[in-house]
Design an enzyme around this catalytic site. Structure first.
Site, mmCIF file in Angstrom:
data_model
loop_
_atom_site.group_PDB
_atom_site.id
_atom_site.type_symbol
_atom_site.label_atom_id
_atom_site.label_comp_id
_atom_site.label_asym_id
_atom_site.label_seq_id
_atom_site.Cartn_x
_atom_site.Cartn_y
_atom_site.Cartn_z
ATOM 1 N N LYS A 10 10.131 73.253 16.219
ATOM 2 C CA LYS A 10 9.677 72.003 15.605
ATOM 3 C C LYS A 10 10.694 71.402 14.617
ATOM 4 C CE LYS A 10 4.777 73.151 16.191
ATOM 5 N NZ LYS A 10 3.427 73.083 15.569
ATOM 6 N N TYR A 50 -0.349 66.266 22.332
ATOM 7 C CA TYR A 50 -1.394 66.806 21.453
ATOM 8 C C TYR A 50 -2.742 66.107 21.652
ATOM 9 C CZ TYR A 50 1.785 69.808 18.754
ATOM 10 O OH TYR A 50 2.636 70.809 18.353
ATOM 11 N N PHE A 58 -6.163 66.005 11.236
ATOM 12 C CA PHE A 58 -4.715 66.133 11.013
ATOM 13 C C PHE A 58 -3.882 65.503 12.128
ATOM 14 C CE2 PHE A 58 -6.221 70.159 12.953
ATOM 15 C CZ PHE A 58 -5.422 70.217 14.096
ATOM 16 N N ARG A 86 2.804 84.390 21.597
ATOM 17 C CA ARG A 86 1.858 84.173 20.496
ATOM 18 C C ARG A 86 1.967 85.286 19.456
ATOM 19 N NH1 ARG A 86 -1.406 80.068 21.272
ATOM 20 N NH2 ARG A 86 -3.186 80.854 20.113
ATOM 21 N N ASN A 113 4.983 74.443 10.981
ATOM 22 C CA ASN A 113 4.902 75.885 11.265
ATOM 23 C C ASN A 113 5.915 76.360 12.306
ATOM 24 O OD1 ASN A 113 3.658 74.835 13.509
ATOM 25 N ND2 ASN A 113 1.788 76.049 13.344
ATOM 26 N N GLU A 127 2.007 72.031 30.092
ATOM 27 C CA GLU A 127 2.980 71.714 29.037
ATOM 28 C C GLU A 127 4.415 71.794 29.562
ATOM 29 O OE1 GLU A 127 0.149 73.070 25.259
ATOM 30 O OE2 GLU A 127 1.935 74.257 25.713
HETATM 31 P P1 CMP Z 1 0.529 73.910 17.299
HETATM 32 O O1 CMP Z 1 0.481 75.284 17.844
HETATM 33 O O2 CMP Z 1 1.689 73.066 17.695
HETATM 34 O O3 CMP Z 1 -0.818 73.139 17.725
HETATM 35 C C1 CMP Z 1 -1.366 72.104 16.968
HETATM 36 C C2 CMP Z 1 -0.670 71.916 15.656
HETATM 37 O O4 CMP Z 1 -1.402 71.206 14.706
HETATM 38 C C3 CMP Z 1 -0.432 73.272 14.997
HETATM 39 O O5 CMP Z 1 0.527 73.988 15.701
HETATM 40 C C4 CMP Z 1 -0.065 72.838 13.602
HETATM 41 O O6 CMP Z 1 1.270 72.390 13.515
HETATM 42 C C5 CMP Z 1 -1.006 71.664 13.430
HETATM 43 N N1 CMP Z 1 -2.221 72.070 12.756
HETATM 44 C C6 CMP Z 1 -3.160 72.885 13.190
HETATM 45 N N2 CMP Z 1 -4.157 73.011 12.295
HETATM 46 C C7 CMP Z 1 -3.818 72.237 11.289
HETATM 47 C C8 CMP Z 1 -4.443 71.915 10.069
HETATM 48 N N3 CMP Z 1 -5.618 72.460 9.726
HETATM 49 N N4 CMP Z 1 -3.815 71.086 9.254
HETATM 50 C C9 CMP Z 1 -2.627 70.525 9.631
HETATM 51 N N5 CMP Z 1 -2.002 70.784 10.782
HETATM 52 C C10 CMP Z 1 -2.591 71.622 11.592
#
Ligand code: CMP
Length: 139
Positions: A10, A50, A58, A86, A113, A127
């Site tokens: 990311k 997404y 979010f 994972r 993250n 994906e």
């Molecule tokens: P990802 O695995 O890419 O899938 C969805 C993404 O949304 C997740 O990683 C985070 O980057 C983001 N995400 C998930 N939960 C939250 C949250 N509670 N607040 C903000 N971002 C979130």
């Protein structure tokens, strides 16, 4: 079984110039990069990718973040690659991730993250196809 999964390094990682560190952790975890490209995601691409989260509070921030800089999209191959990836990534929220995982060691926040990984075989297939054509994948 030998599986393929989809991965994104990311914008928080490209910004900090730590994509190589992420790739090393994936490789040390037993996964093989069989396709990889650095792209700037468009808003439309991020919203489509997404779409499952579009009703979440979010969602807007997530799309802004994912388009805030380059990302590296990848196809990873290995034994049980989806579950393995994972494990290597750790929990979505770095505060809950186990020591030694990418998110525990490198992530900045639940949003920034560092990595995305597919959560199931059907999503992995979709994906991968969202970002790669078959001729770009060299296993
Ligand atoms: P990802 O695995 O890419 O899938 C969805 C993404 O949304 C997740 O990683 C985070 O980057 C983001 N995400 C998930 N939960 C939250 C949250 N509670 N607040 C903000 N971002 C979130």
């Amino acid at each position: 079984a030998l599986e393929r999964t989809f991965s994104i390094i990311k914008p928080d990682a490209t910004r900090r110039n730590i994509t190589g560190k992420v790739v090393s952790m994936l490789e040390e975890g037993g996964l093989r990069v069989i396709a990889q490209k650095r792209i700037q995601m468009t808003k439309e691409q991020a919203e489509g990718f997404y779409a499952v989260h579009k009703e979440r509070p979010f969602f807007g921030d997530l799309v802004s973040f994912m388009t805030s800089g380059p990302v590296v999209v990848q196809v990873l191959e290995g034994e049980n690659a989806i579950a393995r990836n994972r494990e290597i990534m750790g929990a979505t929220n770095p505060e809950n991730a186990d020591a030694g995982t990418i998110r525990k060691e490198l992530a900045e926040s639940i949003e920034a993250n560092t990595v995305h990984g597919s959560d199931a075989p059907e999503t992995a297939k979709d994906e991968i196809a969202y970002f790669f054509s078959e001729d770009e994948i060299v296993g």
